[in-house]
Design an enzyme around this catalytic site. Structure first.
Site, mmCIF file in Angstrom:
data_model
loop_
_atom_site.group_PDB
_atom_site.id
_atom_site.type_symbol
_atom_site.label_atom_id
_atom_site.label_comp_id
_atom_site.label_asym_id
_atom_site.label_seq_id
_atom_site.Cartn_x
_atom_site.Cartn_y
_atom_site.Cartn_z
ATOM 1 N N GLU A 146 0.832 -1.209 0.000
ATOM 2 C CA GLU A 146 0.000 0.000 0.000
ATOM 3 C C GLU A 146 0.861 1.251 0.000
ATOM 4 O O GLU A 146 0.646 2.181 -0.773
ATOM 5 C CB GLU A 146 -0.909 0.042 1.239
ATOM 6 N N CYS A 198 -2.100 -3.147 7.366
ATOM 7 C CA CYS A 198 -1.480 -3.058 8.686
ATOM 8 C C CYS A 198 -1.689 -1.651 9.263
ATOM 9 O O CYS A 198 -2.142 -0.733 8.568
ATOM 10 C CB CYS A 198 0.017 -3.364 8.596
ATOM 11 N N CYS A 233 0.089 1.246 7.459
ATOM 12 C CA CYS A 233 -0.560 1.547 6.166
ATOM 13 C C CYS A 233 -1.899 2.252 6.373
ATOM 14 O O CYS A 233 -2.261 3.140 5.598
ATOM 15 C CB CYS A 233 -0.736 0.279 5.337
HETATM 16 N N1 THU Z 1 2.290 -6.442 4.190
HETATM 17 C C1 THU Z 1 1.851 -5.538 3.257
HETATM 18 O O1 THU Z 1 2.459 -5.389 2.189
HETATM 19 N N2 THU Z 1 0.736 -4.821 3.549
HETATM 20 C C2 THU Z 1 0.020 -4.930 4.707
HETATM 21 O O2 THU Z 1 -0.877 -4.131 4.947
HETATM 22 C C3 THU Z 1 0.304 -6.036 5.628
HETATM 23 C C4 THU Z 1 1.645 -6.642 5.488
HETATM 24 C C5 THU Z 1 3.510 -7.218 3.903
HETATM 25 C C6 THU Z 1 4.697 -6.816 4.741
HETATM 26 C C7 THU Z 1 5.526 -8.086 4.715
HETATM 27 O O3 THU Z 1 6.334 -8.048 3.561
HETATM 28 C C8 THU Z 1 4.498 -9.205 4.557
HETATM 29 O O4 THU Z 1 3.285 -8.577 4.169
HETATM 30 C C9 THU Z 1 4.265 -10.025 5.813
HETATM 31 O O5 THU Z 1 3.946 -9.212 6.892
#
Ligand code: THU
Length: 135
Positions: A57, A90, A93
């Site tokens: 994101e 997360c 984000c």
């Molecule tokens: N991740 C994302 O790209 N976006 C999110 O909102 C949640 C987590 C990625 C970060 C990491 O590379 C992987 O997912 C595992 O946490």
């Protein structure tokens, strides 16, 4: 502009292949569809030191800004994660989505198997800390 949810899903699935996720093996992709028809793509990019990892994101949102666009140019934000569950953004984000998008901006969320739901930015971060709080 009318976006087809299945076409968006296949674009997100194709984009997920570009994720650099050797540590988690969990791939995430994000496409910001602009009103002018342009698409801005982001994937998660991990790091052996873990901390510098950037989520899909924020990868897409920072490019949106770098390319001279802003929240008013956005049609739809589409997010894919390798999750069996919802696979929602997360905390970091959520804060960045809130900062750089309209609070009513629609976000389409897909997981490993299907389109899950459409959300608004505000759904992910009610009572957000914003620029208003530091005035
Ligand atoms: N991740 C994302 O790209 N976006 C999110 O909102 C949640 C987590 C990625 C970060 C990491 O590379 C992987 O997912 C595992 O946490």
């Amino acid at each position: 502009m009318s976006l087809n949810k299945d076409k968006v899903y296949s674009d997100l699935k194709e984009l997920r292949k570009n994720a650099y996720a050797p540590y988690s093996n969990f791939r995430v992709s994000c496409i910001i569809y602009l009103k002018n028809g342009n698409e801005i793509k982001g994937v998660n990019v991990e790091n052996a030191a873990y901390n510098p990892t950037i989520c899909a994101e924020r990868s897409a949102l920072t490019q949106m800004i770098a390319q001279g666009y802003n929240k008013n140019d956005v049609e739809i934000v589409a997010l894919y994660t390798d999750s069996e569950e919802l696979g929602s953004p997360c905390g970091t984000c959520r804060q960045t989505l809130f900062e750089l998008l309209l609070e009513n901006q629609e976000i389409w969320v897909y997981n490993k198997n299907k389109f899950v739901n459409s959300f608004k930015v505000i759904d992910f971060l009610p009572y957000a800390f914003t620029s208003k709080n530091i005035k």
